[in-house]
Design an enzyme around this catalytic site. Structure first.
Site, PDB file in Angstrom:
ATOM      1  N   GLY A   1       0.835  -1.209   0.000  1.00 44.55           N
ATOM      2  CA  GLY A   1       0.000   0.000   0.000  1.00 44.55           C
ATOM      3  C   GLY A   1       0.861   1.247   0.000  1.00 44.55           C
ATOM      4  O   GLY A   1       2.041   1.187  -0.352  1.00 44.55           O
ATOM      5  N   ASN A   2       0.268   2.361   0.360  1.00 42.29           N
ATOM      6  CA  ASN A   2       1.051   3.595   0.467  1.00 42.29           C
ATOM      7  C   ASN A   2       0.431   4.482   1.543  1.00 42.29           C
ATOM      8  O   ASN A   2      -0.557   4.104   2.173  1.00 42.29           O
ATOM      9  CB  ASN A   2       1.147   4.306  -0.888  1.00 42.29           C
ATOM     10  CG  ASN A   2      -0.222   4.655  -1.433  1.00 42.29           C
ATOM     11  OD1 ASN A   2      -0.950   5.455  -0.849  1.00 42.29           O
ATOM     12  ND2 ASN A   2      -0.609   4.013  -2.545  1.00 42.29           N
ATOM     13  N   TYR A   3       1.033   5.668   1.745  1.00 39.70           N
ATOM     14  CA  TYR A   3       0.654   6.513   2.884  1.00 39.70           C
ATOM     15  C   TYR A   3      -0.540   7.430   2.632  1.00 39.70           C
ATOM     16  O   TYR A   3      -0.836   8.284   3.455  1.00 39.70           O
ATOM     17  CB  TYR A   3       1.838   7.373   3.304  1.00 39.70           C
ATOM     18  CG  TYR A   3       3.006   6.586   3.836  1.00 39.70           C
ATOM     19  CD1 TYR A   3       2.912   5.914   5.038  1.00 39.70           C
ATOM     20  CD2 TYR A   3       4.204   6.517   3.131  1.00 39.70           C
ATOM     21  CE1 TYR A   3       3.992   5.187   5.536  1.00 39.70           C
ATOM     22  CE2 TYR A   3       5.278   5.802   3.620  1.00 39.70           C
ATOM     23  CZ  TYR A   3       5.165   5.137   4.822  1.00 39.70           C
ATOM     24  OH  TYR A   3       6.227   4.427   5.307  1.00 39.70           O
ATOM     25  N   SER A   4      -1.228   7.299   1.523  1.00 45.16           N
ATOM     26  CA  SER A   4      -2.333   8.231   1.252  1.00 45.16           C
ATOM     27  C   SER A   4      -3.431   8.081   2.317  1.00 45.16           C
ATOM     28  O   SER A   4      -3.873   6.976   2.629  1.00 45.16           O
ATOM     29  CB  SER A   4      -2.931   7.962  -0.138  1.00 45.16           C
ATOM     30  OG  SER A   4      -4.105   8.723  -0.305  1.00 45.16           O
TER      31      SER A   4
ATOM     32  N   ALA B   1      -3.926   7.575  -4.749  1.00 45.07           N
ATOM     33  CA  ALA B   1      -2.552   7.095  -4.939  1.00 45.07           C
ATOM     34  C   ALA B   1      -2.670   5.601  -5.249  1.00 45.07           C
ATOM     35  O   ALA B   1      -2.742   4.771  -4.337  1.00 45.07           O
ATOM     36  CB  ALA B   1      -1.733   7.356  -3.696  1.00 45.07           C
TER      37      ALA B   1
END
Ligand code: PMT
Length: 397
Positions: free
Chosen positions: A208-211, A276
């Site tokens: 995943g990512n930090y969005s 994102a």
């Protein structure tokens, strides 16, 4: 635009309170329903009898009615209002509002208000110029309140300078224009993507990512506030959409997000893609948890995810607008322009992780909006809510 609107008129203790009577009359004449809330010192300048006669409602000033013990709910008032206007706003009330000093009904109502708040300061020129007043007004502005600047002229002290409350006719125009902007997207349908995508590895892990979704949700709220019907395709976030015009479609992976976006794209007038989206997903999703006890460290093979923006860019028909985002760490502008062209976007909103306060997770963002003609609009660091206002102002609606 004011017809049928619920307005709270907050009156504080300044000589300009006499102008509030005209303001009240103009609001009523324009078809608004007005509830007056007055501070104890406001009543020294203007009587509640005059105000209740004109508004057709009892004036609220105290938390309780002394003889009946009836409680006046500042929370209910805050929910009822479509807008709140504090006119005149004295230095004292502005200071309380800026610092959350809720020691009277007016400031408590302000703190509970869910709607747009307008503040029309009025005071002597030296009070107006004092650094504490200037700082408090700036703080109120940063909270999203609209400040209706006082004008210059002769003041109650007979000194001349800036501090006269704006004329009631002008205040009504400002509120009217605000409501007009609010319906500028009525009848429009908007698709917005927000948040990260999660690409499953096994039942407990993902890429995943930090969005956080804050940018996309701010865009959705702003478009909905202006009357648009919003479809918000959201990756996993901890946010809730507030406006009833927003339909949230929750997804997890890029493929799910692509499918939902493609399904509704033909019906929308514009799409703003702030999610994102993970560029890669594991080739294989393990059905059971990958165990640490194995001797070998697992090797995860990745495959490319679909590019949602490019897919929609390929489907775009005449009249539809497609706005993408670009999150960059270097060669920012060149990369953004390359994405704008390759994905057939109309505009791209560039944010750089090199700018403090911009990008993932923050409540603020610093963006440059670039269009196909090469026009660039660089915005300063602002709250994501204000960035959303600025971006939506730039759309063709
Ligand atoms: O959610 P927040 O915490 O508030 O943070 C906001 C944000 C930083 C996520 C947001 O402002 C932002 O920049 N979003 C886009 C992030 C991104 O993925 O940028 P990109 O440069 O990799 O992608 C370019 C564009 O293509 C984006 O519109 C993206 O949604 C889209 N894209 C990307 C990859 C992919 N597979 N499909 C896509 O549609």
């Amino acid at each position: 635009m004011l017809k049928g609107k619920h307005i709270i008129l907050g009156i504080t203790g300044g000589i300009a309170a006499y102008k509030s009577v005209s303001l009240l009359r103009l609001l009523i004449k324009a078809g608004a329903e007005v509830q007056v809330v007055i501070t104890p010192s406001g009543k020294e300048f203007i009587t509640p009898v005059t105000l209740s006669a004109l508004s057709g409602k009892p004036v609220v000033s105290e938390f309780f009615t002394a003889n009946t013990g009836e409680w006046h709910s500042h929370v209910d008032l805050g929910l009822w209002a479509d807008a709140m206007i504090i006119a005149p706003a004295t230095a004292s009330t502005i200071g309380k509002m800026a610092n959350g000093v809720a020691d009277n009904m007016l400031v408590t109502t302000y703190l509970s208000a869910k709607s747009q708040v307008f503040v029309a300061p009025a005071m002597d020129l030296d009070m107006m110029a004092h650094p504490s007043t200037v700082a408090n007004i700036e703080r109120l502005r940063s909270y999203g309140n609209i400040i209706i600047e006082p004008t210059s002229g002769e003041l109650a002290s007979h000194l001349t300078g800036k501090g006269r409350m704006e004329e009631p006719e002008e205040i009504v125009k400002v509120i009217d224009r605000y409501f007009e902007a609010q319906c500028s997207m009525a009848g429009k349908r908007v698709l917005i993507t927000a948040g990260p995508t999660y690409e499953r590895l096994d039942p407990v892990r993902f890429i995943g990512n930090y969005s956080s979704g804050k940018m996309g949700y701010a865009l959705a709220e702003e478009a909905a506030r202006r009357g648009a019907k919003v479809t918000l395709v959201s990756g996993p976030v901890a946010l809730k959409a507030v406006h009833p015009n927003i339909e949230v479609i929750a997804v997890e992976s890029a493929v799910e997000m692509r499918d939902k976006c493609v399904a509704c794209f033909a019906d929308v007038d514009m799409a703003i893609l702030s999610a994102a989206v993970a560029d890669y997903a594991p080739v294989e999703v393990q059905e059971r948890k990958i165990k640490r006890e194995h001797d070998d460290v697992p090797v995860i093979k990745l495959k490319k995810n679909p590019d949602i923006a490019a897919t929609l860019g390929g489907l775009k028909r005449a009249g539809q607008q497609l706005i993408g985002f670009a999150l960059e760490t270097d060669n920012e502008k060149a990369n953004a322009i390359e994405k704008l062209r390759r994905k057939n976007l109309d505009k791209i909103v560039l944010n750089s992780l090199r700018d403090a306060g911009a990008g993932f997770g923050t409540d603020t963002n610093k963006v440059t909006v670039i269009d196909v003609a090469g026009k660039e609009v660089a915005l300063p660091l602002m709250s994501k809510a204000d960035v959303a206002v600025a971006i939506i102002d730039m759309l063709n609606v």
